[in-house]
Design an enzyme around this catalytic site. Structure first.
Site, PDB file in Angstrom:
ATOM      1  N   HIS A 135      44.742  41.973  30.854  1.00  0.00           N
ATOM      2  CA  HIS A 135      45.542  40.819  30.423  1.00  0.00           C
ATOM      3  C   HIS A 135      46.734  40.488  31.338  1.00  0.00           C
ATOM      4  CE1 HIS A 135      43.573  41.392  26.470  1.00  0.00           C
ATOM      5  NE2 HIS A 135      43.898  42.665  26.574  1.00  0.00           N
ATOM      6  N   ASN A 182      53.812  48.004  23.326  1.00  0.00           N
ATOM      7  CA  ASN A 182      52.713  48.967  23.447  1.00  0.00           C
ATOM      8  C   ASN A 182      53.148  50.353  22.989  1.00  0.00           C
ATOM      9  OD1 ASN A 182      50.726  47.244  24.404  1.00  0.00           O
ATOM     10  ND2 ASN A 182      51.465  47.402  26.506  1.00  0.00           N
ATOM     11  N   PHE A 189      48.381  40.332  20.090  1.00  0.00           N
ATOM     12  CA  PHE A 189      49.387  41.372  19.832  1.00  0.00           C
ATOM     13  C   PHE A 189      50.824  40.964  20.202  1.00  0.00           C
ATOM     14  CE2 PHE A 189      51.936  44.967  21.255  1.00  0.00           C
ATOM     15  CZ  PHE A 189      51.925  45.767  20.110  1.00  0.00           C
ATOM     16  N   THR A 196      55.423  40.053  29.587  1.00  0.00           N
ATOM     17  CA  THR A 196      54.065  40.523  29.280  1.00  0.00           C
ATOM     18  C   THR A 196      54.066  41.482  28.081  1.00  0.00           C
ATOM     19  OG1 THR A 196      54.189  42.332  30.873  1.00  0.00           O
ATOM     20  CG2 THR A 196      53.281  40.253  31.682  1.00  0.00           C
ATOM     21  N   ASP A 247      50.237  46.237  31.823  1.00  0.00           N
ATOM     22  CA  ASP A 247      51.565  45.944  32.377  1.00  0.00           C
ATOM     23  C   ASP A 247      51.736  46.683  33.708  1.00  0.00           C
ATOM     24  OD1 ASP A 247      53.334  44.830  29.796  1.00  0.00           O
ATOM     25  OD2 ASP A 247      51.765  46.232  29.251  1.00  0.00           O
TER      26      ASP A 247
HETATM   27  C1  BDR Z   1      48.674  42.390  25.219  1.00  0.00           C
HETATM   28  O1  BDR Z   1      49.055  43.408  24.301  1.00  0.00           O
HETATM   29  C2  BDR Z   1      49.317  44.610  24.988  1.00  0.00           C
HETATM   30  O2  BDR Z   1      48.671  45.677  24.359  1.00  0.00           O
HETATM   31  C3  BDR Z   1      48.877  44.404  26.421  1.00  0.00           C
HETATM   32  O3  BDR Z   1      49.750  45.096  27.299  1.00  0.00           O
HETATM   33  C4  BDR Z   1      48.953  42.918  26.613  1.00  0.00           C
HETATM   34  O4  BDR Z   1      50.253  42.520  27.014  1.00  0.00           O
HETATM   35  C5  BDR Z   1      47.239  41.991  24.975  1.00  0.00           C
HETATM   36  O5  BDR Z   1      47.092  41.520  23.666  1.00  0.00           O
HETATM   37 CA    CA Z   2      51.895  44.131  27.803  1.00  0.00          CA
END
Ligand code: BDR
Ligand code: CA
Length: 312
Positions: A241, A40, A165, A124, A16
Protein backbone atom coordinates in the site's frame (compact mmCIF):
# COMPACT_ATOMS: atom_id res chain seq x y z
CA UNK A 1 15.99 17.89 -11.39
CA UNK A 2 14.66 19.85 -8.39
CA UNK A 3 13.99 17.62 -5.45
CA UNK A 4 10.44 17.66 -4.04
CA UNK A 5 10.38 18.93 -0.44
CA UNK A 6 8.28 16.61 1.73
CA UNK A 7 7.36 15.66 5.29
CA UNK A 8 6.44 12.01 5.91
CA UNK A 9 3.94 10.97 8.62
CA UNK A 10 3.93 7.17 8.99
CA UNK A 11 3.34 4.20 11.32
CA UNK A 12 6.02 1.61 10.37
CA UNK A 13 4.72 -1.04 9.60
CA UNK A 14 6.09 -3.21 6.79
CA UNK A 15 4.70 -1.26 3.83
CA UNK A 16 5.60 2.02 5.56
CA UNK A 17 9.17 0.71 5.69
CA UNK A 18 9.16 0.05 1.93
CA UNK A 19 7.67 3.54 1.44
CA UNK A 20 10.61 5.05 3.40
CA UNK A 21 13.08 3.01 1.32
CA UNK A 22 11.51 4.30 -1.90
CA UNK A 23 11.53 7.89 -0.63
CA UNK A 24 15.14 7.86 0.62
CA UNK A 25 16.55 5.64 -2.11
CA UNK A 26 15.03 7.45 -5.07
CA UNK A 27 16.96 10.68 -4.38
CA UNK A 28 13.93 12.60 -5.74
CA UNK A 29 12.95 14.09 -2.38
CA UNK A 30 14.23 16.63 0.06
CA UNK A 31 12.88 14.94 3.18
CA UNK A 32 12.56 17.60 5.86
CA UNK A 33 11.25 15.39 8.69
CA UNK A 34 9.43 12.23 9.66
CA UNK A 35 6.63 12.09 12.22
CA UNK A 36 5.06 8.92 13.50
CA UNK A 37 1.43 8.01 14.03
CA UNK A 38 0.07 5.25 16.25
CA UNK A 39 -1.60 2.70 13.97
CA UNK A 40 0.10 -0.47 12.89
CA UNK A 41 1.55 -0.53 16.39
CA UNK A 42 1.68 1.79 19.41
CA UNK A 43 3.40 5.18 19.18
CA UNK A 44 6.32 3.91 21.24
CA UNK A 45 6.96 1.15 18.67
CA UNK A 46 6.32 3.14 15.47
CA UNK A 47 8.71 5.92 16.50
CA UNK A 48 11.37 3.38 17.44
CA UNK A 49 10.81 1.57 14.11
CA UNK A 50 11.27 4.80 12.15
CA UNK A 51 14.58 5.44 13.95
CA UNK A 52 15.74 1.86 13.28
CA UNK A 53 14.91 2.15 9.57
CA UNK A 54 16.82 5.45 9.24
CA UNK A 55 19.76 3.85 11.03
CA UNK A 56 19.63 0.90 8.60
CA UNK A 57 19.50 3.25 5.58
CA UNK A 58 22.26 5.46 7.08
CA UNK A 59 20.05 8.52 6.67
CA UNK A 60 19.35 11.13 9.30
CA UNK A 61 16.41 13.55 9.40
CA UNK A 62 14.49 14.90 12.42
CA UNK A 63 11.98 12.34 13.73
CA UNK A 64 9.02 13.62 15.75
CA UNK A 65 6.89 11.53 18.06
CA UNK A 66 3.19 11.88 17.21
CA UNK A 67 -0.04 11.44 19.15
CA UNK A 68 -0.40 8.36 21.36
CA UNK A 69 -4.04 7.77 20.38
CA UNK A 70 -6.72 8.89 17.90
CA UNK A 71 -8.51 12.21 18.51
CA UNK A 72 -11.65 10.75 20.12
CA UNK A 73 -11.47 6.98 19.94
CA UNK A 74 -9.46 4.22 21.56
CA UNK A 75 -6.31 3.09 19.79
CA UNK A 76 -6.62 0.09 17.48
CA UNK A 77 -3.48 -1.56 16.11
CA UNK A 78 -2.81 -3.89 13.16
CA UNK A 79 -0.59 -6.43 14.91
CA UNK A 80 -2.45 -9.18 13.00
CA UNK A 81 -0.57 -7.98 9.88
CA UNK A 82 2.60 -6.37 11.25
CA UNK A 83 3.31 -8.50 14.35
CA UNK A 84 4.35 -7.72 17.91
CA UNK A 85 7.06 -5.20 16.97
CA UNK A 86 5.24 -3.64 14.00
CA UNK A 87 8.15 -4.77 11.82
CA UNK A 88 8.30 -8.50 12.54
CA UNK A 89 10.57 -10.57 10.29
CA UNK A 90 14.04 -9.05 9.86
CA UNK A 91 16.62 -8.23 12.46
CA UNK A 92 17.00 -4.45 12.57
CA UNK A 93 19.83 -2.29 14.00
CA UNK A 94 19.27 -0.41 17.25
CA UNK A 95 18.73 3.30 16.54
CA UNK A 96 21.85 5.44 16.73
CA UNK A 97 19.89 8.63 17.40
CA UNK A 98 16.76 9.72 19.21
CA UNK A 99 13.47 11.38 18.37
CA UNK A 100 13.30 15.17 18.74
CA UNK A 101 12.27 16.45 22.18
CA UNK A 102 9.13 18.28 20.96
CA UNK A 103 5.90 16.63 19.76
CA UNK A 104 5.09 16.17 16.07
CA UNK A 105 2.44 18.87 15.96
CA UNK A 106 4.96 21.50 17.16
CA UNK A 107 7.90 20.17 15.18
CA UNK A 108 6.03 20.01 11.88
CA UNK A 109 4.52 23.46 12.48
CA UNK A 110 8.01 24.96 12.99
CA UNK A 111 9.38 23.31 9.84
CA UNK A 112 6.43 24.51 7.74
CA UNK A 113 6.48 28.03 9.19
CA UNK A 114 10.21 28.40 8.57
CA UNK A 115 10.11 26.98 5.05
CA UNK A 116 10.37 29.44 2.20
CA UNK A 117 8.62 27.05 -0.16
CA UNK A 118 5.46 25.04 0.19
CA UNK A 119 5.94 21.44 1.39
CA UNK A 120 4.08 18.26 0.48
CA UNK A 121 2.94 16.01 3.33
CA UNK A 122 2.88 12.23 2.82
CA UNK A 123 0.79 10.45 5.49
CA UNK A 124 0.72 6.65 5.41
CA UNK A 125 -0.92 5.96 8.77
CA UNK A 126 -3.96 7.28 10.65
CA UNK A 127 -4.33 11.05 10.14
CA UNK A 128 -4.28 12.13 13.82
CA UNK A 129 -1.06 14.19 13.63
CA UNK A 130 -2.04 15.99 10.44
CA UNK A 131 -5.53 16.81 11.75
CA UNK A 132 -3.97 18.23 14.92
CA UNK A 133 -1.43 20.22 12.92
CA UNK A 134 -4.00 21.97 10.73
CA UNK A 135 -6.41 22.44 13.64
CA UNK A 136 -3.88 23.99 16.03
CA UNK A 137 -2.11 26.00 13.28
CA UNK A 138 -4.80 26.65 10.62
CA UNK A 139 -2.68 29.27 8.83
CA UNK A 140 -0.17 26.51 8.09
CA UNK A 141 -2.46 25.17 5.34
CA UNK A 142 -1.05 27.92 3.10
CA UNK A 143 2.37 26.27 3.42
CA UNK A 144 1.15 22.83 2.34
CA UNK A 145 1.45 22.16 -1.38
CA UNK A 146 -0.52 18.91 -1.24
CA UNK A 147 -1.23 15.90 0.95
CA UNK A 148 -0.44 12.61 -0.83
CA UNK A 149 -1.81 9.92 1.44
CA UNK A 150 -2.44 6.21 1.64
CA UNK A 151 -5.93 5.52 2.96
CA UNK A 152 -9.55 4.91 2.10
CA UNK A 153 -10.97 3.43 -1.07
CA UNK A 154 -13.89 3.65 -3.47
CA UNK A 155 -15.32 0.17 -3.40
CA UNK A 156 -14.03 -1.82 -0.46
CA UNK A 157 -12.60 -1.90 3.02
CA UNK A 158 -10.08 -4.06 4.83
CA UNK A 159 -10.98 -3.45 8.50
CA UNK A 160 -14.74 -3.29 7.95
CA UNK A 161 -16.67 -4.12 4.75
CA UNK A 162 -16.26 -0.55 3.46
CA UNK A 163 -13.57 1.11 5.60
CA UNK A 164 -9.80 1.02 5.18
CA UNK A 165 -7.59 0.79 8.31
CA UNK A 166 -5.89 4.24 8.29
CA UNK A 167 -9.18 6.12 7.94
CA UNK A 168 -11.15 3.81 10.23
CA UNK A 169 -8.54 4.11 13.01
CA UNK A 170 -9.20 7.86 13.34
CA UNK A 171 -12.21 8.89 11.21
CA UNK A 172 -12.63 12.27 12.94
CA UNK A 173 -9.02 13.15 12.07
CA UNK A 174 -9.54 11.99 8.48
CA UNK A 175 -12.73 14.09 8.22
CA UNK A 176 -10.74 17.19 9.30
CA UNK A 177 -8.03 16.51 6.71
CA UNK A 178 -10.42 15.73 3.83
CA UNK A 179 -12.46 18.88 4.45
CA UNK A 180 -9.40 21.11 4.99
CA UNK A 181 -9.27 22.60 1.50
CA UNK A 182 -5.67 21.38 1.03
CA UNK A 183 -5.32 19.45 -2.28
CA UNK A 184 -5.26 15.72 -1.57
CA UNK A 185 -4.12 12.68 -3.51
CA UNK A 186 -5.63 9.49 -2.15
CA UNK A 187 -3.98 6.12 -2.75
CA UNK A 188 -6.78 3.91 -1.47
CA UNK A 189 -7.33 0.17 -1.60
CA UNK A 190 -8.52 0.29 -5.25
CA UNK A 191 -5.00 1.11 -6.40
CA UNK A 192 -3.00 -0.51 -3.58
CA UNK A 193 -4.62 -3.90 -4.21
CA UNK A 194 -3.11 -3.63 -7.69
CA UNK A 195 0.27 -2.57 -6.30
CA UNK A 196 1.11 -6.21 -5.72
CA UNK A 197 4.44 -7.68 -4.77
CA UNK A 198 5.00 -11.35 -5.65
CA UNK A 199 7.54 -13.95 -4.55
CA UNK A 200 9.73 -13.32 -7.61
CA UNK A 201 9.87 -9.58 -6.79
CA UNK A 202 11.00 -10.37 -3.24
CA UNK A 203 13.73 -12.65 -4.64
CA UNK A 204 14.84 -9.80 -6.93
CA UNK A 205 15.04 -7.37 -3.97
CA UNK A 206 17.10 -9.86 -1.96
CA UNK A 207 19.51 -10.37 -4.88
CA UNK A 208 20.42 -6.66 -4.81
CA UNK A 209 22.74 -7.80 -2.05
CA UNK A 210 22.62 -4.72 0.19
CA UNK A 211 21.65 -4.64 3.89
CA UNK A 212 18.53 -2.62 3.04
CA UNK A 213 17.59 -4.97 0.18
CA UNK A 214 17.88 -7.94 2.54
CA UNK A 215 15.71 -6.25 5.20
CA UNK A 216 13.16 -5.28 2.52
CA UNK A 217 12.97 -8.93 1.42
CA UNK A 218 12.70 -10.22 5.01
CA UNK A 219 9.94 -7.69 5.73
CA UNK A 220 8.03 -8.69 2.60
CA UNK A 221 8.40 -12.40 3.37
CA UNK A 222 6.63 -11.80 6.69
CA UNK A 223 4.07 -9.31 5.28
CA UNK A 224 3.07 -11.42 2.28
CA UNK A 225 2.17 -14.39 4.49
CA UNK A 226 -0.91 -12.48 5.71
CA UNK A 227 -1.99 -11.83 2.11
CA UNK A 228 -1.35 -15.39 0.93
CA UNK A 229 -3.49 -16.72 3.80
CA UNK A 230 -6.26 -14.08 3.84
CA UNK A 231 -6.52 -12.52 0.37
CA UNK A 232 -6.67 -15.50 -1.93
CA UNK A 233 -8.03 -13.41 -4.82
CA UNK A 234 -4.65 -11.65 -5.05
CA UNK A 235 -3.10 -14.92 -6.35
CA UNK A 236 -0.13 -14.92 -4.02
CA UNK A 237 0.51 -11.17 -4.32
CA UNK A 238 0.71 -8.86 -1.29
CA UNK A 239 -0.83 -5.37 -1.47
CA UNK A 240 2.10 -3.01 -1.00
CA UNK A 241 0.00 0.00 0.00
CA UNK A 242 2.11 2.82 1.35
CA UNK A 243 4.81 3.29 -1.33
CA UNK A 244 1.99 4.31 -3.74
CA UNK A 245 1.74 7.69 -1.96
CA UNK A 246 5.43 8.35 -2.77
CA UNK A 247 5.46 6.71 -6.22
CA UNK A 248 2.63 9.02 -7.40
CA UNK A 249 4.76 12.06 -6.53
CA UNK A 250 7.63 10.59 -8.58
CA UNK A 251 5.78 9.29 -11.64
CA UNK A 252 2.09 10.28 -11.64
CA UNK A 253 1.83 9.07 -15.22
CA UNK A 254 2.05 5.41 -14.14
CA UNK A 255 -1.25 5.83 -12.24
CA UNK A 256 -4.86 6.15 -13.37
CA UNK A 257 -6.79 8.68 -11.32
CA UNK A 258 -9.88 10.86 -11.24
CA UNK A 259 -10.61 14.14 -9.42
CA UNK A 260 -13.59 13.47 -7.12
CA UNK A 261 -15.49 14.96 -4.22
CA UNK A 262 -14.67 12.82 -1.17
CA UNK A 263 -15.93 13.02 2.40
CA UNK A 264 -15.35 10.74 5.40
CA UNK A 265 -18.22 9.00 7.22
CA UNK A 266 -17.84 9.41 11.00
CA UNK A 267 -21.37 8.46 12.15
CA UNK A 268 -22.48 5.43 10.12
CA UNK A 269 -23.81 2.35 11.83
CA UNK A 270 -22.04 0.06 9.34
CA UNK A 271 -19.82 2.49 7.49
CA UNK A 272 -17.78 4.52 10.01
CA UNK A 273 -14.40 5.39 8.55
CA UNK A 274 -15.49 4.99 4.93
CA UNK A 275 -14.24 7.47 2.35
CA UNK A 276 -17.40 8.32 0.39
CA UNK A 277 -16.15 8.96 -3.15
CA UNK A 278 -18.56 10.71 -5.55
CA UNK A 279 -16.99 9.06 -8.61
CA UNK A 280 -19.72 10.19 -11.05
CA UNK A 281 -20.12 13.60 -9.42
CA UNK A 282 -23.80 13.06 -8.71
CA UNK A 283 -23.62 15.72 -5.98
CA UNK A 284 -22.18 18.36 -8.38
CA UNK A 285 -19.58 19.37 -5.78
CA UNK A 286 -16.11 20.68 -6.57
CA UNK A 287 -13.63 17.77 -6.43
CA UNK A 288 -11.28 17.92 -3.42
CA UNK A 289 -9.29 14.72 -3.99
CA UNK A 290 -7.33 13.11 -6.83
CA UNK A 291 -8.39 9.49 -6.37
CA UNK A 292 -5.95 6.84 -7.65
CA UNK A 293 -7.50 3.59 -8.87
CA UNK A 294 -4.92 1.75 -11.02
CA UNK A 295 -1.18 1.69 -11.76
CA UNK A 296 1.53 0.13 -13.90
CA UNK A 297 2.59 -2.57 -11.43
CA UNK A 298 5.75 -3.56 -13.28
CA UNK A 299 7.08 0.01 -13.23
CA UNK A 300 6.18 0.30 -9.52
CA UNK A 301 8.32 -2.74 -8.70
CA UNK A 302 11.14 -1.38 -10.89
CA UNK A 303 11.04 1.92 -9.00
CA UNK A 304 11.32 0.06 -5.69
CA UNK A 305 14.22 -2.07 -6.97
CA UNK A 306 16.05 1.04 -8.26
CA UNK A 307 15.63 2.78 -4.92
CA UNK A 308 16.81 -0.25 -2.95
CA UNK A 309 19.92 -0.49 -5.13
CA UNK A 310 20.88 3.07 -4.14
CA UNK A 311 20.74 2.43 -0.39
CA UNK A 312 23.47 0.80 1.70
C1 BDR B 1 -2.78 0.59 5.59
O1 BDR B 1 -2.91 0.12 6.93
C2 BDR B 1 -1.66 -0.27 7.44
O2 BDR B 1 -1.75 -1.52 8.05
C3 BDR B 1 -0.68 -0.23 6.28
O3 BDR B 1 0.59 0.20 6.74
C4 BDR B 1 -1.29 0.74 5.32
O4 BDR B 1 -0.90 2.07 5.62
C5 BDR B 1 -3.50 -0.34 4.65
O5 BDR B 1 -4.85 -0.41 4.98
CA1 CA C 1 0.95 2.54 7.13
Amino acid sequence: MKRIPIIIDCDPGHDDALMLMLAFGSERFDIKAISTSAGNQTQEKTVSNALKLLTLMERRVPVFRGAEKPLLRDLIIADYVHGETGLDGPSLPQPIFEAEPIPAVEGLALILQQSEEKLTIVPTGPLTNIALLISVYPQIKDKIERISLMGGGIFRGNISPLAEFNIYADPEAAAIVFSSGVPITMAGLDVTHRALVFQEDIIQFRKIGTQTGKVAADLLDFFSKFYRENRLELNGGAALHDPCAIAWLMEPEIFKSKACYVQVETQGQLTTGTTVVDFYNVLSQTPNVEVLYDLDRKRYIEMLADALAKLP
